[in-house]
Structures are given as structure tokens and as C-alpha cells.
Design a protein around this motif. Structure first.
Motif, PDB file in Angstrom:
ATOM      1  N   ARG A 247       8.765   9.105 -12.558  1.00  0.00           N
ATOM      2  CA  ARG A 247       9.091  10.234 -11.000  1.00  0.00           C
ATOM      3  C   ARG A 247       9.551   9.545 -10.268  1.00  0.00           C
ATOM      4  O   ARG A 247      10.854  10.317  -9.781  1.00  0.00           O
ATOM      5  CB  ARG A 247       7.448  10.863 -11.008  1.00  0.00           C
ATOM      6  N   THR A 248       9.417   8.377  -9.802  1.00  0.00           N
ATOM      7  CA  THR A 248      10.221   7.386  -8.936  1.00  0.00           C
ATOM      8  C   THR A 248      11.288   7.423  -9.130  1.00  0.00           C
ATOM      9  O   THR A 248      12.251   7.539  -8.891  1.00  0.00           O
ATOM     10  CB  THR A 248       9.742   6.409  -8.417  1.00  0.00           C
ATOM     11  N   ALA A 249      12.218   6.867 -11.188  1.00  0.00           N
ATOM     12  CA  ALA A 249      13.341   6.611 -11.319  1.00  0.00           C
ATOM     13  C   ALA A 249      13.667   7.874 -10.775  1.00  0.00           C
ATOM     14  O   ALA A 249      14.864   7.944 -11.051  1.00  0.00           O
ATOM     15  CB  ALA A 249      12.825   6.154 -13.061  1.00  0.00           C
ATOM     16  N   ALA A 250      13.438   8.926 -12.018  1.00  0.00           N
ATOM     17  CA  ALA A 250      14.035  10.280 -11.687  1.00  0.00           C
ATOM     18  C   ALA A 250      14.274  10.982 -10.558  1.00  0.00           C
ATOM     19  O   ALA A 250      14.801  12.070 -10.638  1.00  0.00           O
ATOM     20  CB  ALA A 250      12.860  10.955 -12.971  1.00  0.00           C
ATOM     21  N   GLY A 251      14.013  10.439  -9.625  1.00  0.00           N
ATOM     22  CA  GLY A 251      13.716  11.342  -8.232  1.00  0.00           C
ATOM     23  C   GLY A 251      12.927  12.339  -7.877  1.00  0.00           C
ATOM     24  O   GLY A 251      13.792  13.159  -7.330  1.00  0.00           O
ATOM     25  N   LYS A 252      11.707  12.075  -8.192  1.00  0.00           N
ATOM     26  CA  LYS A 252      10.652  13.475  -8.567  1.00  0.00           C
ATOM     27  C   LYS A 252      10.016  13.084  -7.142  1.00  0.00           C
ATOM     28  O   LYS A 252       9.471  13.932  -6.077  1.00  0.00           O
ATOM     29  CB  LYS A 252      10.050  13.440  -9.531  1.00  0.00           C
ATOM     30  N   GLU A 253      10.354  11.394  -6.951  1.00  0.00           N
ATOM     31  CA  GLU A 253       8.706  10.903  -5.745  1.00  0.00           C
ATOM     32  C   GLU A 253       9.497  10.483  -5.067  1.00  0.00           C
ATOM     33  O   GLU A 253      10.969  10.129  -5.067  1.00  0.00           O
ATOM     34  CB  GLU A 253       7.629  10.450  -6.070  1.00  0.00           C
ATOM     35  N   MET A 254       9.029  10.227  -3.560  1.00  0.00           N
ATOM     36  CA  MET A 254      10.268   9.432  -2.644  1.00  0.00           C
ATOM     37  C   MET A 254       9.793   7.538  -3.556  1.00  0.00           C
ATOM     38  O   MET A 254       8.459   6.686  -3.507  1.00  0.00           O
ATOM     39  CB  MET A 254       9.668   8.704  -1.624  1.00  0.00           C
ATOM     40  N   THR A 255      10.855   6.979  -2.628  1.00  0.00           N
ATOM     41  CA  THR A 255      11.268   4.755  -3.439  1.00  0.00           C
ATOM     42  C   THR A 255      11.125   4.833  -2.485  1.00  0.00           C
ATOM     43  O   THR A 255      10.525   3.508  -2.080  1.00  0.00           O
ATOM     44  CB  THR A 255      12.043   5.107  -4.229  1.00  0.00           C
ATOM     45  N   VAL A 256      11.734   5.404  -1.001  1.00  0.00           N
ATOM     46  CA  VAL A 256      12.376   4.446  -0.137  1.00  0.00           C
ATOM     47  C   VAL A 256      11.684   5.231   1.146  1.00  0.00           C
ATOM     48  O   VAL A 256      11.888   5.908   1.286  1.00  0.00           O
ATOM     49  CB  VAL A 256      13.775   4.454   0.866  1.00  0.00           C
ATOM     50  N   ASP A 257      10.594   4.377   1.091  1.00  0.00           N
ATOM     51  CA  ASP A 257       9.475   4.765   3.033  1.00  0.00           C
ATOM     52  C   ASP A 257       8.696   3.651   3.480  1.00  0.00           C
ATOM     53  O   ASP A 257       7.982   3.039   2.608  1.00  0.00           O
ATOM     54  CB  ASP A 257       8.967   6.150   2.630  1.00  0.00           C
ATOM     55  N   ALA A 258       8.821   3.387   4.594  1.00  0.00           N
ATOM     56  CA  ALA A 258       8.304   2.450   4.875  1.00  0.00           C
ATOM     57  C   ALA A 258       6.306   2.826   5.033  1.00  0.00           C
ATOM     58  O   ALA A 258       5.410   1.988   5.643  1.00  0.00           O
ATOM     59  CB  ALA A 258       8.110   2.174   6.831  1.00  0.00           C
ATOM     60  N   SER A 259       6.249   3.838   4.765  1.00  0.00           N
ATOM     61  CA  SER A 259       4.572   4.276   4.528  1.00  0.00           C
ATOM     62  C   SER A 259       4.005   3.714   3.634  1.00  0.00           C
ATOM     63  O   SER A 259       2.716   3.596   3.041  1.00  0.00           O
ATOM     64  CB  SER A 259       4.008   5.486   4.545  1.00  0.00           C
ATOM     65  N   LEU A 260       4.948   3.512   2.319  1.00  0.00           N
ATOM     66  CA  LEU A 260       4.367   3.300   0.993  1.00  0.00           C
ATOM     67  C   LEU A 260       3.994   1.364   0.783  1.00  0.00           C
ATOM     68  O   LEU A 260       3.597   1.302   0.219  1.00  0.00           O
ATOM     69  CB  LEU A 260       5.846   2.964  -0.328  1.00  0.00           C
ATOM     70  N   GLU A 261       4.851   0.933   1.806  1.00  0.00           N
ATOM     71  CA  GLU A 261       4.605  -0.328   2.549  1.00  0.00           C
ATOM     72  C   GLU A 261       2.706  -1.003   2.537  1.00  0.00           C
ATOM     73  O   GLU A 261       2.489  -1.543   2.400  1.00  0.00           O
ATOM     74  CB  GLU A 261       5.196  -0.794   3.626  1.00  0.00           C
ATOM     75  N   PHE A 262       2.055  -0.017   3.059  1.00  0.00           N
ATOM     76  CA  PHE A 262       0.796   0.059   3.550  1.00  0.00           C
ATOM     77  C   PHE A 262      -0.153  -0.333   2.027  1.00  0.00           C
ATOM     78  O   PHE A 262      -1.329  -0.768   2.247  1.00  0.00           O
ATOM     79  CB  PHE A 262       0.370   0.739   4.392  1.00  0.00           C
ATOM     80  N   GLU A 263       0.960   0.020   1.087  1.00  0.00           N
ATOM     81  CA  GLU A 263      -0.067   0.529  -0.162  1.00  0.00           C
ATOM     82  C   GLU A 263       0.368  -1.101  -0.783  1.00  0.00           C
ATOM     83  O   GLU A 263      -0.615  -1.212  -1.857  1.00  0.00           O
ATOM     84  CB  GLU A 263       0.442   1.177  -1.618  1.00  0.00           C
ATOM     85  N   LYS A 264       0.499  -2.120  -0.769  1.00  0.00           N
ATOM     86  CA  LYS A 264       0.750  -3.182  -1.215  1.00  0.00           C
ATOM     87  C   LYS A 264      -0.331  -3.989  -1.205  1.00  0.00           C
ATOM     88  O   LYS A 264      -1.048  -3.847   0.215  1.00  0.00           O
ATOM     89  CB  LYS A 264       2.083  -4.618  -0.945  1.00  0.00           C
ATOM     90  N   ARG A 265      -0.821  -5.030  -2.144  1.00  0.00           N
ATOM     91  CA  ARG A 265      -1.943  -5.871  -2.099  1.00  0.00           C
ATOM     92  C   ARG A 265      -1.927  -7.216  -0.717  1.00  0.00           C
ATOM     93  O   ARG A 265      -0.331  -7.608  -1.633  1.00  0.00           O
ATOM     94  CB  ARG A 265      -2.406  -6.306  -3.473  1.00  0.00           C
ATOM     95  N   ARG A 266      -2.577  -7.530  -0.389  1.00  0.00           N
ATOM     96  CA  ARG A 266      -2.288  -8.713   0.571  1.00  0.00           C
ATOM     97  C   ARG A 266      -3.759  -9.815   0.000  1.00  0.00           C
ATOM     98  O   ARG A 266      -5.031  -9.155   0.004  1.00  0.00           O
ATOM     99  CB  ARG A 266      -2.178  -7.959   1.543  1.00  0.00           C
TER     100      ARG A 266
END
Length: 161
Positions: A56-75
Motif C-alpha cells: 500500500r505504501t509502495a503503490a501510493g495508497k497510504e502516507m509514507t512521509v509524515d512526522a506522525s509516523l515517526e512516533f511508532e518507531k521502536r526505541r
């Protein structure tokens, strides 16, 4: 409680659920269900399988570049428990969810924006090519007046000379 991400489809894997595969080089792969595990074993590319998040991200169906997606990263850095920090974190998580939902709505609206014009264009083309199928003479006349159809309706009967 740590929520992992499925290696294949990127959905969340809750504790006690899913399958974990450990390769010989000690790399861990977590899968949410056997469907993902079997596709991984068949060496399928998640970017080519339509139901995965990677597709979905590769086909442009979902957002790929967004600052809010950074919060899901594992720490992996442990933080000492602090009540105030937890309260502010929970507030921030709620706010981030709101922002993310709003941005996704805007993204979908932009993505589907040209769809109506394209559908109308296709419908007009279909009407113009198959005008002989229209049964009401008044509608045929109206279409001819608006010059949607170029000229008189074409007859599909071929005369043998």
C-alpha cells in the motif's frame, strides 16, 4: 507490554500471539498469523502482495512521509518510570492519533479528488459509442443537441451490395 510489528504485513503482534522465527544468524522475525509466516517461507516479496502495508505504501495508497509516523518507531532505550512523564506521554499519544487521522483524511481526499471527473468522462464516452442502445427518442435528441454525440447515430446494419 511490548507490541511488536509483523515482519511481513506490518500489523501489530500482541504478546502471546503470532509466530516468531529465528534465523541462524540470530535475526528474529515476528509474524501476526500463519498466513504471513507461510508467505515469508515461500519467499514472497511483501511489496508485491496486495494486502500488505508495504504494498500500500509502495503503490501510493497510504502516507509514507509524515512526522506522525515517526512516533511508532521502536526505541530500545529503557526509561525510568515517572508518573508525570507517563501522563504527558498519554496526552501526546492521543493528540498524535488525532493529527494522524486528520492527515490521513486529507491524503485520501486528495487521492480521490480527480475520480469523479474521470468517471463522468468515461460515462460520456460510453454513451457516445453506444447511442443506438438508448431507447427514448427525447434523450437521443437532447444528446444530439448538446453535441455529445458527433453527428447522427451510427447504424450497425451493413447493406450487402
Amino acid at each position: 507490554m511490548r507490541l511488536e510489528k509483523c515482519f511481513f504485513c506490518s500489523s501489530t503482534v500482541y504478546p502471546g500471539h503470532g509466530i516468531m522465527f529465528v534465523r541462524n544468524d540470530a535475526k528474529q522475525f515476528r509474524f501476526c498469523r500463519s498466513k504471513c509466516h507461510k508467505n515469508f517461507k515461500m519467499k514472497r516479496n511483501p511489496r508485491k502482495v496486495k494486502w500488505t502495508k508495504a504494498f500500500r505504501t509502495a503503490a501510493g495508497k497510504e502516507m509514507t512521509v509524515d512526522a506522525s509516523l515517526e512516533f511508532e518507531k521502536r526505541r530500545n532505550i529503557p526509561v525510568r518510570y515517572d508518573r508525570e512523564l507517563m501522563a504527558t506521554t498519554l496526552k501526546a499519544m492521543k493528540r498524535i492519533q488525532e493529527i494522524k487521522a486528520k492527515r490521513e483524511r486529507v491524503f485520501m481526499k486528495k487521492r480521490l479528488q480527480g475520480k469523479k471527473a474521470q468517471e463522468k468522462k468515461e460515462a460520456l464516452k460510453l454513451v457516445s459509442t453506444n447511442v443506438e442502445l438508448i431507447k427514448t427518442p427525447a434523450l437521443k435528441q437532447r444528446l444530439l443537441e448538446k453535441k455529445i454525440i458527433g453527428g447522427t447515430p451510427k447504424s450497425k446494419d451493413v447493406e450487402m451490395a
